[in-house]
Scaffold this motif. Sequence first.
Motif, mmCIF file in Angstrom:
data_model
loop_
_atom_site.group_PDB
_atom_site.id
_atom_site.type_symbol
_atom_site.label_atom_id
_atom_site.label_comp_id
_atom_site.label_asym_id
_atom_site.label_seq_id
_atom_site.Cartn_x
_atom_site.Cartn_y
_atom_site.Cartn_z
ATOM 1 N N ALA A 224 -1.124 -1.899 -0.395
ATOM 2 C CA ALA A 224 -2.408 -2.880 -0.123
ATOM 3 C C ALA A 224 -2.713 -3.668 -1.150
ATOM 4 N N SER A 225 -2.294 -3.334 -2.473
ATOM 5 C CA SER A 225 -2.530 -4.158 -3.769
ATOM 6 C C SER A 225 -1.646 -5.541 -3.591
ATOM 7 N N TYR A 226 -0.424 -5.433 -3.186
ATOM 8 C CA TYR A 226 0.535 -6.407 -3.029
ATOM 9 C C TYR A 226 -0.317 -7.350 -1.992
ATOM 10 N N GLU A 227 -0.932 -7.021 -1.158
ATOM 11 C CA GLU A 227 -1.244 -7.830 -0.181
ATOM 12 C C GLU A 227 -2.508 -8.699 -0.560
ATOM 13 N N LEU A 228 -3.455 -7.795 -1.154
ATOM 14 C CA LEU A 228 -4.600 -8.443 -1.828
ATOM 15 C C LEU A 228 -4.258 -9.368 -3.054
ATOM 16 N N LEU A 229 -3.318 -9.183 -3.842
ATOM 17 C CA LEU A 229 -2.841 -10.041 -4.944
ATOM 18 C C LEU A 229 -2.391 -11.341 -4.376
ATOM 19 N N GLY A 230 -1.403 -11.386 -3.309
ATOM 20 C CA GLY A 230 -0.961 -12.485 -2.425
ATOM 21 C C GLY A 230 -2.123 -13.340 -2.084
ATOM 22 N N PHE A 231 -3.211 -12.808 -1.751
ATOM 23 C CA PHE A 231 -4.104 -13.385 -1.058
ATOM 24 C C PHE A 231 -4.802 -14.360 -2.305
ATOM 25 N N VAL A 232 -4.727 -14.001 -3.694
ATOM 26 C CA VAL A 232 -5.383 -14.633 -4.735
ATOM 27 C C VAL A 232 -4.575 -16.165 -4.704
ATOM 28 N N ASP A 233 -3.347 -15.983 -4.455
ATOM 29 C CA ASP A 233 -2.286 -17.224 -4.685
ATOM 30 C C ASP A 233 -2.371 -17.865 -3.423
ATOM 31 N N ALA A 234 -2.648 -17.339 -2.218
ATOM 32 C CA ALA A 234 -2.701 -18.141 -1.006
ATOM 33 C C ALA A 234 -3.967 -18.792 -1.035
ATOM 34 N N ALA A 235 -5.005 -18.224 -1.454
ATOM 35 C CA ALA A 235 -6.389 -19.010 -1.395
ATOM 36 C C ALA A 235 -6.377 -20.494 -2.329
ATOM 37 N N GLY A 236 -5.342 -20.369 -3.530
ATOM 38 C CA GLY A 236 -5.410 -21.444 -3.922
ATOM 39 C C GLY A 236 -6.351 -21.149 -5.316
ATOM 40 N N ARG A 237 -6.573 -20.129 -5.684
ATOM 41 C CA ARG A 237 -7.626 -19.955 -6.893
ATOM 42 C C ARG A 237 -7.069 -20.303 -8.080
ATOM 43 N N LEU A 238 -5.627 -20.349 -8.183
ATOM 44 C CA LEU A 238 -5.044 -20.408 -9.482
ATOM 45 C C LEU A 238 -4.479 -22.093 -9.552
ATOM 46 N N GLY A 239 -4.992 -22.746 -8.484
ATOM 47 C CA GLY A 239 -4.642 -24.225 -8.636
ATOM 48 C C GLY A 239 -4.191 -24.514 -7.236
ATOM 49 N N ARG A 240 -2.742 -24.391 -6.954
ATOM 50 C CA ARG A 240 -2.172 -25.091 -5.742
ATOM 51 C C ARG A 240 -2.028 -23.628 -4.787
ATOM 52 N N LYS A 241 -2.115 -23.848 -3.441
ATOM 53 C CA LYS A 241 -2.063 -22.748 -2.498
ATOM 54 C C LYS A 241 -0.741 -22.404 -2.355
ATOM 55 N N LEU A 242 -0.174 -21.299 -2.670
ATOM 56 C CA LEU A 242 1.187 -20.596 -2.521
ATOM 57 C C LEU A 242 1.298 -19.857 -1.291
ATOM 58 N N GLU A 243 2.178 -20.386 -0.342
ATOM 59 C CA GLU A 243 2.006 -19.790 0.998
ATOM 60 C C GLU A 243 2.605 -18.333 0.918
ATOM 61 N N VAL A 244 2.096 -17.448 1.365
ATOM 62 C CA VAL A 244 2.193 -15.974 1.299
ATOM 63 C C VAL A 244 2.333 -15.373 2.666
ATOM 64 N N VAL A 245 3.476 -14.558 2.740
ATOM 65 C CA VAL A 245 3.592 -14.088 4.085
ATOM 66 C C VAL A 245 3.779 -12.516 3.794
ATOM 67 N N LEU A 246 2.830 -11.807 4.315
ATOM 68 C CA LEU A 246 2.973 -10.489 4.277
ATOM 69 C C LEU A 246 3.430 -9.384 5.534
ATOM 70 N N LEU A 247 4.655 -8.930 5.220
ATOM 71 C CA LEU A 247 5.096 -8.189 6.391
ATOM 72 C C LEU A 247 4.674 -6.597 6.425
ATOM 73 N N ARG A 248 4.008 -5.932 7.153
ATOM 74 C CA ARG A 248 3.826 -4.660 6.962
ATOM 75 C C ARG A 248 5.001 -3.961 7.961
ATOM 76 N N ILE A 249 5.864 -3.296 7.066
ATOM 77 C CA ILE A 249 6.976 -2.800 8.018
ATOM 78 C C ILE A 249 6.802 -1.355 8.088
ATOM 79 N N GLY A 250 7.199 -0.799 9.271
ATOM 80 C CA GLY A 250 6.819 0.829 9.699
ATOM 81 C C GLY A 250 8.067 1.063 10.581
ATOM 82 N N ALA A 251 8.044 2.463 10.565
ATOM 83 C CA ALA A 251 9.198 2.921 11.609
ATOM 84 C C ALA A 251 8.612 3.546 12.905
ATOM 85 N N PRO A 252 9.195 2.956 14.063
ATOM 86 C CA PRO A 252 8.405 3.555 15.220
ATOM 87 C C PRO A 252 8.881 5.176 15.253
#
Length: 168
Positions: A132-160
């Motif tokens: 969850a922390s990975y996801e929330l950290l990625g949002f900071v960069d994706a939102a552009g709060r550090l300058g430019r927006k970084l495209e962040v794709v988060l894949l929740r991987i699970g086993a059926p």
Amino acid sequence: VLIGVDRTSGLLEQAQQALADCGPARFETILADVTQIGPWLEGADVVLHLGYQRPPGTALLMERFEIELTNVRMAQNVYHCAYASGVRRVVVGSSNHAADWYEHALIHEGKSDVVRPTDLPLSDNFYGWAKASYELLGFVDAAGRLGRKLEVVLLRIGAPRDVSGRRY
């Protein structure tokens, strides 16, 4: 350009062999300690981060926190280095465990049927907390709060797993 970064060569060699016949894109391997900041992403267009330091099977609960905190720092270093190197997009492997509290507390109890994309990531263990922390950290960069927006794709991987209709 696809750049694979790892501390040892084993997985990098496997990836290089698997991608050898996939077309004209270049795959470069770099041996580096991704728990540290470094210039190892220079020239990359996209970064795929699947790195994970596994705790020993005998780790106590608080020891698991420290190891997962190392994983969170590693993810932050990937975001930071990608941003600093001008990388366009970072794809990060998360896990269904980022929201496994819903499964444990609600779905198994018959109080809910699904975890929705709008549900906050809530976990009742340190592995899920780290994801969850990975996801929330990625949002900071994706939102552009550090300058430019970084495209962040988060894949929740699970086993059926098998689903018994009587259980739900």
